[in-house]
Design a protein around this motif. Structure first.
Motif, PDB file in Angstrom:
ATOM      1  N   SER A 182       0.897  -0.697   0.147  1.00  0.00           N
ATOM      2  CA  SER A 182      -0.163  -0.170  -0.379  1.00  0.00           C
ATOM      3  C   SER A 182       0.861   1.122  -0.025  1.00  0.00           C
ATOM      4  O   SER A 182       0.816   1.964  -0.738  1.00  0.00           O
ATOM      5  N   ASP A 183       2.117   1.309   0.838  1.00  0.00           N
ATOM      6  CA  ASP A 183       3.225   3.194   0.783  1.00  0.00           C
ATOM      7  C   ASP A 183       3.060   3.527  -0.307  1.00  0.00           C
ATOM      8  O   ASP A 183       3.250   3.587  -1.120  1.00  0.00           O
ATOM      9  N   VAL A 184       3.578   1.709  -0.927  1.00  0.00           N
ATOM     10  CA  VAL A 184       4.455   2.076  -2.078  1.00  0.00           C
ATOM     11  C   VAL A 184       4.007   2.391  -3.544  1.00  0.00           C
ATOM     12  O   VAL A 184       4.529   2.888  -4.094  1.00  0.00           O
ATOM     13  N   ASN A 185       3.012   1.567  -3.086  1.00  0.00           N
ATOM     14  CA  ASN A 185       1.637   2.213  -4.558  1.00  0.00           C
ATOM     15  C   ASN A 185       1.305   3.600  -4.291  1.00  0.00           C
ATOM     16  O   ASN A 185       1.409   4.812  -5.555  1.00  0.00           O
ATOM     17  N   GLY A 186       1.229   3.979  -3.010  1.00  0.00           N
ATOM     18  CA  GLY A 186       0.516   5.314  -1.883  1.00  0.00           C
ATOM     19  C   GLY A 186       1.418   6.264  -3.563  1.00  0.00           C
ATOM     20  O   GLY A 186       1.047   7.027  -3.356  1.00  0.00           O
ATOM     21  N   ALA A 187       2.975   5.629  -3.322  1.00  0.00           N
ATOM     22  CA  ALA A 187       3.926   6.779  -3.161  1.00  0.00           C
ATOM     23  C   ALA A 187       4.491   7.263  -4.599  1.00  0.00           C
ATOM     24  O   ALA A 187       4.919   7.877  -5.283  1.00  0.00           O
ATOM     25  N   THR A 188       4.083   6.389  -5.687  1.00  0.00           N
ATOM     26  CA  THR A 188       4.078   5.914  -7.181  1.00  0.00           C
ATOM     27  C   THR A 188       3.217   6.297  -7.934  1.00  0.00           C
ATOM     28  O   THR A 188       3.328   6.684  -8.984  1.00  0.00           O
ATOM     29  N   VAL A 189       2.270   5.330  -7.556  1.00  0.00           N
ATOM     30  CA  VAL A 189       1.212   5.032  -8.637  1.00  0.00           C
ATOM     31  C   VAL A 189       0.672   6.742  -9.122  1.00  0.00           C
ATOM     32  O   VAL A 189       0.142   7.636  -8.747  1.00  0.00           O
ATOM     33  N   GLY A 190       0.591   6.850 -10.743  1.00  0.00           N
ATOM     34  CA  GLY A 190       0.055   8.005 -10.806  1.00  0.00           C
ATOM     35  C   GLY A 190       1.219   9.039 -11.597  1.00  0.00           C
ATOM     36  O   GLY A 190       0.833   9.728 -11.977  1.00  0.00           O
ATOM     37  N   LYS A 191       2.690   9.017 -10.963  1.00  0.00           N
ATOM     38  CA  LYS A 191       3.625   9.859 -11.383  1.00  0.00           C
ATOM     39  C   LYS A 191       4.310   9.021 -11.786  1.00  0.00           C
ATOM     40  O   LYS A 191       4.494   7.923 -12.620  1.00  0.00           O
ATOM     41  N   THR A 192       5.863  10.064 -13.096  1.00  0.00           N
ATOM     42  CA  THR A 192       6.486   9.708 -14.141  1.00  0.00           C
ATOM     43  C   THR A 192       7.293   8.755 -13.084  1.00  0.00           C
ATOM     44  O   THR A 192       7.674   9.002 -12.135  1.00  0.00           O
ATOM     45  N   LEU A 193       7.941   8.284 -14.049  1.00  0.00           N
ATOM     46  CA  LEU A 193       9.396   7.384 -13.624  1.00  0.00           C
ATOM     47  C   LEU A 193      10.099   7.979 -12.918  1.00  0.00           C
ATOM     48  O   LEU A 193      10.518   7.514 -11.754  1.00  0.00           O
ATOM     49  N   ALA A 194      10.300   8.952 -13.571  1.00  0.00           N
ATOM     50  CA  ALA A 194      11.434   9.731 -12.086  1.00  0.00           C
ATOM     51  C   ALA A 194      11.012  10.524 -10.979  1.00  0.00           C
ATOM     52  O   ALA A 194      11.496  10.376 -10.534  1.00  0.00           O
ATOM     53  N   ASP A 195       9.625  10.735 -11.203  1.00  0.00           N
ATOM     54  CA  ASP A 195       8.614  10.891  -9.762  1.00  0.00           C
ATOM     55  C   ASP A 195       8.512  10.331  -9.323  1.00  0.00           C
ATOM     56  O   ASP A 195       8.724  10.496  -8.204  1.00  0.00           O
ATOM     57  N   ALA A 196       8.879   8.941  -9.674  1.00  0.00           N
ATOM     58  CA  ALA A 196       8.222   7.774  -8.297  1.00  0.00           C
ATOM     59  C   ALA A 196       9.051   7.482  -7.894  1.00  0.00           C
ATOM     60  O   ALA A 196       9.402   7.025  -6.815  1.00  0.00           O
ATOM     61  N   ALA A 197      10.605   7.584  -9.050  1.00  0.00           N
ATOM     62  CA  ALA A 197      11.530   7.025  -7.737  1.00  0.00           C
ATOM     63  C   ALA A 197      12.265   8.057  -6.718  1.00  0.00           C
ATOM     64  O   ALA A 197      12.463   7.578  -6.008  1.00  0.00           O
ATOM     65  N   GLY A 198      11.440   9.466  -7.114  1.00  0.00           N
ATOM     66  CA  GLY A 198      11.948  10.319  -5.668  1.00  0.00           C
ATOM     67  C   GLY A 198      11.116   9.690  -4.732  1.00  0.00           C
ATOM     68  O   GLY A 198      11.057  10.513  -3.609  1.00  0.00           O
ATOM     69  N   GLY A 199       9.859   9.959  -4.822  1.00  0.00           N
ATOM     70  CA  GLY A 199       8.914   9.096  -4.063  1.00  0.00           C
ATOM     71  C   GLY A 199       9.601   8.084  -2.964  1.00  0.00           C
ATOM     72  O   GLY A 199       9.160   8.050  -1.435  1.00  0.00           O
TER      73      GLY A 199
END
Length: 343
Positions: A182-199
Motif C-alpha cells: 500500500s505504501d509503495v503504490n501510494g508513493a508512486t502510482v500516477g507519477k512519472t518514472l522519475a518522480d516515482a523514484a523520488g517518492g
C-alpha cells in the motif's frame, strides 16, 4: 468558382496518377470524371495548375503529374478521411485483440499497418520518459524470495526477484508486506518514472522501523528500474512494399532504404508526433527534413493510453500514395492501439 473547378481537376489528376502511375492528360480526365466542362476549359485549368507549381510535365509527356505542392493541397483540402471498411476494421480488432504483451502489440501493429497500407510501417515503442506508474505488485515466491513487479501506463512490465532473508510465510511478514504494498503504490502510482523514484526515496522514513530494511531493499530494486536509461526503439515492417514501388523514385531507392535503416532518423521523425496530438499528420516530399526521405511521404499519428500520447506510428511510401486510405488506416490503428494500452 473557377478555383473550386481547378481543385476538382487537381483532385482528378491526383486520383488517376495514384491509380495508374501514368501522366494524366485532359482527354483522359474528361473520359474518367464528370467535370461538367469542355476540353478547352480543362486544358486551361491544367495550364493554370502548372503555372502555380501544382502539376508538372515529366520529360516530354503530353500528360501531367502532381508535384509535392499539388499533393499537399490535395491532402489539405480532403474534406473527410474515408472510414475503413467493415472487414478492415475487423482485421484490426482480430489481430490486435490477440496480443499477449507490449512486445506482441508492437509487433502485430507494425505488420498490420504494412499489410493494410502496402507501405513501409514504423512503430515507436512507448517512451519510458513519458510513462507513468500504473501499479506495483509484491508477490512472495517461496519462503524468502519476493517478486517485485512494476507495470507502467504504457503496458510495460518490469520484474525483479529480491532475496529478503526473511520468512515471508510468517503471518507478521504477510501483514508487513500488505502494508508496504500500500505504501509503495501510494508513493508512486500516477507519477512519472522519475518522480516515482523520488517518492520511493522518501518512503523509508515514513514506515514502521521494523519494515524499513525490507522497504529499502524493495525501493532500491524499483529505483534501479525507474531510472534505468532505456534505449528508445522503433520497429519496421514492409520494406519489400517500397521495393515494389521502385519506379516511383526518380533516381534510386537506395537513399530511401539507407534513411530507413537509420533508426535515429525514424525516432526523430516519430518523436515529434506526440506533439501533434492524435491527429494524423502528413509530410510530403521535401517537407521531410532528411534528404534520403525527400522522395517519400510520411503519414503519422501519436498513440497512448487516454490523453497521454507516449509514442508515434505511421507509414513511409512514395509521394504517389493513396492518401485518404493510408490516413484512414493510420488513424484507425493508432486509435485501436491506444484503446488496448488504456485497458
Amino acid at each position: 468558382m473557377s478555383e473550386d473547378r481547378r481543385l476538382a481537376v487537381l483532385r482528378a489528376i491526383v486520383q488517376d496518377y495514384v491509380e495508374t502511375s501514368e501522366p494524366v492528360g485532359s482527354k483522359a480526365l474528361l473520359e474518367r470524371h464528370s467535370l461538367g466542362v469542355s476540353a478547352a476549359t480543362v486544358r486551361n485549368d491544367m495550364a493554370v495548375l502548372e503555372e502555380e507549381g501544382l502539376i508538372a510535365a515529366p520529360h516530354t509527356s503530353a500528360g501531367r503529374i502532381p508535384t509535392d505542392a499539388g499533393y499537399r493541397l490535395f491532402v489539405d483540402r480532403l474534406s473527410t478521411v474515408k472510414p475503413l471498411s467493415g472487414p478492415e476494421r475487423k482485421a484490426i480488432s482480430t489481430l490486435l485483440d490477440g496480443a499477449v504483451d507490449l512486445d506482441d502489440v508492437v509487433d502485430r501493429t507494425v505488420r498490420l499497418l504494412a499489410s493494410l497500407t502496402r507501405q513501409v510501417a514504423v512503430v515507436q515503442y512507448p517512451s519510458l520518459t513519458r510513462s507513468s506508474v500504473r501499479h506495483i505488485e509484491l508477490v512472495p515466491l517461496g519462503a524468502s524470495r519476493l517478486l517485485v513487479v512494476l507495470i507502467t501506463t504504457t503496458g510495460r512490465v518490469e520484474q525483479r526477484i529480491l532475496e529478503t532473508g526473511m520468512d515471508l510465510a510468517d503471518p507478521e511478514s504477510e501483514r508487513m508486506l500488505a502494508s508496504l504494498r500500500s505504501d509503495v503504490n501510494g508513493a508512486t502510482v500516477g507519477k512519472t518514472l522519475a518522480d516515482a523514484a523520488g517518492g520511493l526515496g522518501e518512503l523509508p522514513t515514513q514506515v514502521d522501523p521494523a519494515a524499513r530494511g525490507l522497504l529499502a531493499a524493495i525501493a532500491a530494486e524499483l529505483t534501479e528500474v525507474l531510472v534505468e536509461q532505456r534505449e528508445e526503439r522503433v520497429v519496421m515492417a514492409g520494406t519489400s512494399n517500397l521495393v515494389r514501388s521502385g519506379e516511383d523514385f526518380p533516381s534510386s531507392i537506395g537513399p530511401v532504404l539507407e534513411a530507413l535503416e537509420e533508426h535515429v532518423v525514424l525516432l526523430k521523425l516519430l518523436g515529434t508526433v506526440t506533439e501533434q496530438g492524435s491527429a494524423v499528420a502528413v509530410r510530403i516530399g521535401a517537407e521531410n527534413p532528411y534528404a534520403g526521405l525527400q522522395t517519400t511521404s510520411l503519414v503519422t499519428s501519436g498513440y497512448g493510453a487516454g490523453s497521454d500520447l507516449v509514442a508515434g506510428l505511421g507509414v513511409v511510401g512514395p509521394t504517389r500514395m493513396d492518401y485518404p486510405t493510408t490516413m484512414a488506416a493510420v488513424r484507425a490503428v493508432a486509435t485501436y492501439v491506444s484503446r488496448i494500452l488504456a485497458e
